[in-house]
Scaffold this active site. Structure first.
Site, short mmCIF file in Angstrom:
data_model
loop_
_atom_site.label_atom_id
_atom_site.label_comp_id
_atom_site.label_asym_id
_atom_site.label_seq_id
_atom_site.Cartn_x
_atom_site.Cartn_y
_atom_site.Cartn_z
N ARG A 81 -0.12 0.94 -27.71
CA ARG A 81 -0.42 -0.14 -26.78
C ARG A 81 0.59 -1.28 -26.88
O ARG A 81 0.73 -2.07 -25.94
CB ARG A 81 -1.86 -0.64 -27.01
CG ARG A 81 -2.36 -1.60 -25.96
CD ARG A 81 -3.87 -1.52 -25.76
NE ARG A 81 -4.62 -1.54 -26.98
CZ ARG A 81 -5.00 -2.65 -27.64
NH1 ARG A 81 -4.65 -3.84 -27.16
NH2 ARG A 81 -5.70 -2.57 -28.75
N TYR A 135 1.69 -4.51 0.69
CA TYR A 135 0.86 -3.33 0.45
C TYR A 135 -0.60 -3.76 0.44
O TYR A 135 -0.94 -4.82 -0.10
CB TYR A 135 1.26 -2.69 -0.88
CG TYR A 135 0.29 -1.66 -1.39
CD1 TYR A 135 -0.12 -0.60 -0.58
CD2 TYR A 135 -0.22 -1.74 -2.67
CE1 TYR A 135 -1.03 0.34 -1.05
CE2 TYR A 135 -1.12 -0.81 -3.15
CZ TYR A 135 -1.53 0.23 -2.34
OH TYR A 135 -2.42 1.16 -2.80
N ASP A 200 8.54 -7.30 -4.09
CA ASP A 200 8.17 -5.88 -4.18
C ASP A 200 9.32 -5.08 -3.57
O ASP A 200 9.56 -5.13 -2.37
CB ASP A 200 6.87 -5.62 -3.43
CG ASP A 200 6.34 -4.21 -3.65
OD1 ASP A 200 7.15 -3.29 -3.89
OD2 ASP A 200 5.11 -4.01 -3.57
N LYS A 225 6.37 5.86 -6.61
CA LYS A 225 7.03 6.23 -5.37
C LYS A 225 8.44 6.77 -5.64
O LYS A 225 8.59 7.84 -6.20
CB LYS A 225 7.04 5.02 -4.42
CG LYS A 225 5.68 4.30 -4.29
CD LYS A 225 4.53 5.22 -3.93
CE LYS A 225 3.27 4.47 -3.49
NZ LYS A 225 2.60 3.70 -4.54
#
Length: 404
Positions: A81, A135, A200, A225
Site C-alpha cells: 500500500r 467525463y 485530463d 484507456k
C-alpha cells in the site's frame, strides 16, 4: 549478516539517466533504464504484498518519514500500500513521457481524481472551477459534493473571475469527453494564477499533447484507456511535480486506492507501443471523420484539430439503431483499445450527468462516440456504413448443421 541486500528495491528514477531521443524512443526505454545492469531484458513483476523487515528500528523511521512527507521510498519495499517496485517503473516512465518530475498511480482514473481532490481538501481548499464537458463520472464526483467539494462551472474566459481564495484547482479536459471540444490550455493556465490547473489528458495522451508545456501543474490519465491500450487493465495516474506527488502518495496510502502490480506491469508494457498505436489509430480516425462529414446520414462530426483516435458524430436518424447495427465494431463503453468501440454517451458514459447539464455541454441525444482501433479502416467503414443504413438482422449465434 546483511540480509537487506537480498531484498528487492525500488528503482530510484532520480539516480538513473533519462532516456534521450524522441518520444517513441523514450516510450520504449523509460522505466527500464536499469534492466541491463540487473542482467534483465524484460521488466520484473513483483506481486508481493509484504516484505521482510529484519531491522524494525529502521523500518519505523522510514514509515515515520513517509507518513510525514510522502517522499518516495528508497531501498527495500515495506508493504504494497506504500508502493510497489513494478508500479514505480510505470510511474517513472509516464512522468518522463509527460515531462514531469513525478507520477503517482492509482487503481483507476476516478481513484486518481479523488486523490487530487482529497489532497487539496486536506489543505482546506474545497472549491473547484471546472469547464464542461468532462467525463461523466468526473462531472458527478465534483458536482455531487461526495467529497465535500463545491464546484463553479464556467467557460474558459470565465476562469479568472470564478477563482476564490478557497479554490483548490481548475479542471479541464481537452479534447473533452465526449464532444472532443478543445481548450486553449495556455490561456486557461494564465487565468489560473497560483491555482493548480488539472488537465485530463486521457484522449490526447503525451503523444499528441503534454499539458505541462502549456502551464498545467497536474496531468490526469485514465490509464485504462490508451496507456494500457488493450482493454485488459484498469488504472489511473497523475503526472505532476514532486511536491504534489508527495501529497498524493500520502492520500493513496491512507485510502488504499493502489494500482495492482500486474496492472502496473501491463501499463508499462503498453507505454512501449503507445506512440505507434496512437498514430495509426489517429490516421484511421481522421479518414473516418472525413467520410462521416460527407455523409448525409450524419448531421455533425466532431474531430479535434490536434488529431487523435476519437470521433464523435451526431446522426440524422436513431442513434440507438446504429449501436444495435454494428457487427465488427464493439458497442461498449471505454476507449483506447486496439479494437474499435462505439457508445451513446447520453445513455451510458454521461448518463449520471443531469440532462440539462449534458445539453449545455453539447452532449445531444443523437451524439455517438467512437474510439477507433487498429483494424483496417475500410473494414471499420464498411461496418459503420451498414449500421448507418438502418436495422439489419443479426448473424446466427450458432452455425447451421453441415449438410450430410
Amino acid at each position: 549478516m546483511d540480509t537487506t541486500r537480498h531484498l528487492p528495491s525500488f528503482p530510484d528514477g532520480h539516480d538513473l539517466p533519462e532516456t534521450p531521443g524522441a518520444l517513441a524512443t523514450r516510450a520504449v526505454h523509460a522505466g527500464r533504464e536499469d534492466l541491463a545492469a540487473l542482467g534483465l531484458h524484460a521488466a520484473p513483476l513483483d506481486l508481493s504484498t509484504t516484505y521482510p523487515s529484519p531491522d524494525s528500528r529502521d523500518e519505523g523511521a522510514r514509515l515515520d518519514a513517509f507518513a510525514t512527507t510522502g517522499a518516495e521510498l528508497t531501498g527495500p519495499p515495506v508493504y504494497a500500500r506504500l508502493g510497489n517496485p513494478t508500479v514505480a517503473r510505470f510511474e517513472r516512465a509516464l512522468a518522463r513521457l509527460e515531462g514531469t518530475e513525478s507520477a503517482v498511480a492509482f487503481a483507476s482514473g476516478m481513484a486518481a481524481l479523488t486523490a487530487v481532490v482529497l489532497a487539496r481538501s486536506a489543505a482546506g481548499l474545497r472549491h473547484v472551477v471546472a469547464i464542461r464537458p468532462l467525463y461523466g463520472c468526473s462531472d458527478h464526483l465534483l458536482d455531487s459534493g461526495l467529497l465535500g467539494t463545491e464546484v463553479t462551472w464556467t467557460e474558459p474566459d470565465g476562469v479568472a473571475a470564478a477563482i476564490r481564495p478557497d479554490t483548490a484547482l481548475v479542471m479541464v479536459e481537452t479534447p473533452a469527453n465526449p464532444t472532443l471540444r478543445e481548450i486553449d490550455l495556455r490561456a486557461v493556465a494564465a487565468a489560473c494564477g497560483e491555482v493548480p490547473l488539472l488537465v485530463d489528458n486521457t484522449f490526447a495522451t503525451p503523444v499528441l499533447q503534454r499539458p505541462v508545456e502549456h502551464g498545467a501543474r497536474l496531468v490526469l490519465h485514465s490509464a485504462t484507456k490508451y496507456l494500457g491500450g488493450h482493454g485488459d487493465v484498469l488504472g489511473g495516474v497523475v503526472a505532476c511535480d514532486e511536491e504534489f506527488a508527495r501529497d498524493l502518495r500520502r492520500v493513496r496510502f491512507a485510502t488504499g486506492g493502489v494500482l495492482h502490480p500486474l496492472a502496473g506491469y501491463l501499463l508499462l508494457r503498453g507505454l512501449a507501443t503507445l506512440p505507434v498505436r496512437v498514430r495509426a489509430q489517429s490516421a484511421s480516425a481522421a479518414e473516418l471523420a472525413r467520410r462521416l462529414a460527407a455523409d448525409p446520414r450524419v448531421s455533425r462530426v466532431h474531430y479535434p484539430a490536434i488529431g487523435g483516435a476519437m470521433v464523435s458524430f451526431e446522426v440524422a436518424g436513431d442513434p440507438h439503431e446504429v449501436i444495435a447495427g454494428v457487427r465488427l465494431i464493439t458497442p461498449a463503453v471505454s476507449l483506447g483499445s486496439v479494437d474499435t468501440l462505439i457508445q451513446h454517451p447520453g445513455s451510458i458514459s454521461h448518463r449520471i450527468v443531469d440532462e440539462d447539464d449534458r445539453r449545455a455541454g453539447g452532449i445531444s441525444e443523437r451524439l455517438l462516440r467512437m474510439s477507433v482501433g487498429l483494424e483496417d479502416v475500410e473494414d471499420v467503414w464498411q461496418d459503420l456504413d451498414a449500421a448507418l443504413s438502418g436495422p439489419r438482422s443479426r448473424p446466427r449465434t450458432r452455425p447451421e448443421p453441415a449438410a450430410r
